[in-house]
Every structure is written in structure tokens, then in C-alpha cells.
Design a protein around this motif. Structure first.
Motif, PDB file in Angstrom:
ATOM      1  N   GLY A   4       0.839  -1.188   0.000  1.00  0.00           N
ATOM      2  CA  GLY A   4       0.000   0.000   0.000  1.00  0.00           C
ATOM      3  C   GLY A   4       0.874   1.238   0.000  1.00  0.00           C
ATOM      4  N   LYS A   5       0.241   2.377   0.207  1.00  0.00           N
ATOM      5  CA  LYS A   5       0.951   3.654   0.239  1.00  0.00           C
ATOM      6  C   LYS A   5       0.692   4.339   1.572  1.00  0.00           C
ATOM      7  N   TRP A  17      -1.019   5.952   8.602  1.00  0.00           N
ATOM      8  CA  TRP A  17      -1.906   4.963   7.997  1.00  0.00           C
ATOM      9  C   TRP A  17      -1.364   4.565   6.639  1.00  0.00           C
ATOM     10  N   ILE A  18      -1.624   3.322   6.294  1.00  0.00           N
ATOM     11  CA  ILE A  18      -1.292   2.796   4.974  1.00  0.00           C
ATOM     12  C   ILE A  18      -2.610   2.445   4.299  1.00  0.00           C
ATOM     13  N   GLN A  22      -7.147  -1.800  -2.472  1.00  0.00           N
ATOM     14  CA  GLN A  22      -8.561  -2.122  -2.200  1.00  0.00           C
ATOM     15  C   GLN A  22      -9.215  -1.081  -1.292  1.00  0.00           C
ATOM     16  N   ARG A  23      -8.474  -0.005  -0.993  1.00  0.00           N
ATOM     17  CA  ARG A  23      -8.927   1.107  -0.172  1.00  0.00           C
ATOM     18  C   ARG A  23      -9.207   0.697   1.279  1.00  0.00           C
ATOM     19  N   ILE A  24      -8.415  -0.230   1.782  1.00  0.00           N
ATOM     20  CA  ILE A  24      -8.463  -0.603   3.192  1.00  0.00           C
ATOM     21  C   ILE A  24      -7.342   0.167   3.892  1.00  0.00           C
ATOM     22  N   ASP A  25      -7.671   0.819   4.990  1.00  0.00           N
ATOM     23  CA  ASP A  25      -6.703   1.613   5.736  1.00  0.00           C
ATOM     24  C   ASP A  25      -6.177   0.820   6.919  1.00  0.00           C
ATOM     25  N   TYR A  26      -4.845   0.781   7.049  1.00  0.00           N
ATOM     26  CA  TYR A  26      -4.179   0.069   8.125  1.00  0.00           C
ATOM     27  C   TYR A  26      -3.433   1.062   9.006  1.00  0.00           C
ATOM     28  N   PHE A  27      -3.667   0.964  10.290  1.00  0.00           N
ATOM     29  CA  PHE A  27      -2.974   1.804  11.263  1.00  0.00           C
ATOM     30  C   PHE A  27      -1.527   1.351  11.347  1.00  0.00           C
ATOM     31  N   GLY A  57      -9.352  -2.559  14.849  1.00  0.00           N
ATOM     32  CA  GLY A  57      -9.382  -2.458  13.396  1.00  0.00           C
ATOM     33  C   GLY A  57      -8.090  -2.959  12.766  1.00  0.00           C
ATOM     34  N   PRO A  58      -7.960  -2.792  11.437  1.00  0.00           N
ATOM     35  CA  PRO A  58      -6.784  -3.282  10.731  1.00  0.00           C
ATOM     36  C   PRO A  58      -5.505  -2.553  11.166  1.00  0.00           C
ATOM     37  N   ARG A  59      -4.432  -3.337  11.323  1.00  0.00           N
ATOM     38  CA  ARG A  59      -3.150  -2.771  11.754  1.00  0.00           C
ATOM     39  C   ARG A  59      -2.038  -3.339  10.888  1.00  0.00           C
TER      40      ARG A  59
END
Length: 66
Positions: A4-5, A17-18, A22-27, A57-59
Motif C-alpha cells: 500500500g501507500k 496509515w497505509i 482495495q482502499r483498506i486503511d491500516y494503522f 481495526g486493521p493494523r
């Protein structure tokens, strides 16, 4: 591993955040960086990481910035 970016960096708090394709945000917490310093993070940089689901949430863990 996922890719991701880096899309948002909060330097004074030590996290970012990354966002994946798929536009999922990861902390991302600064302690998860493996090949860069947190102070050197730039929004828009490519990142490779291990995604983990937490109760908050997603990390992103084991993060390598390219």
C-alpha cells in the motif's frame, strides 16, 4: 505480505496509515517500521507490511518502506 501507500502521517503522535489498492486503511505505529525511521516517512511512499486484524481495526505490522 500486503502492499500500500503511506497516506497520512501524524509525526507528533508517532503513527500513520497505509492505504491498500482495495482502499483498506491500516494503522501504523512507529514501532512497526523495520527499514526506515518514523521521521523519514513521506506521504505517498510505497510500503510492504503484514496485515493484522485487531479489536481496534486493521493494523500494519513488520512494515518496510520502499
Amino acid at each position: 505480505m500486503a502492499t500500500g501507500k503511506i497516506y497520512r502521517v501524524v509525526k507528533e503522535k508517532g503513527y500513520a496509515w497505509i492505504r491498500t489498492a482495495q482502499r483498506i486503511d491500516y494503522f501504523l505505529h512507529r514501532t512497526e517500521l523495520r527499514n526506515a525511521t518514523f521521521e523519514s516517512l513521506i506521504e505517498g511512499s510505497d510500503a510492504e507490511f503484514t496485515p493484522v486484524e485487531t479489536t481496534k481495526g486493521p493494523r500494519a505490522t513488520e512494515v518496510y518502506v520502499q
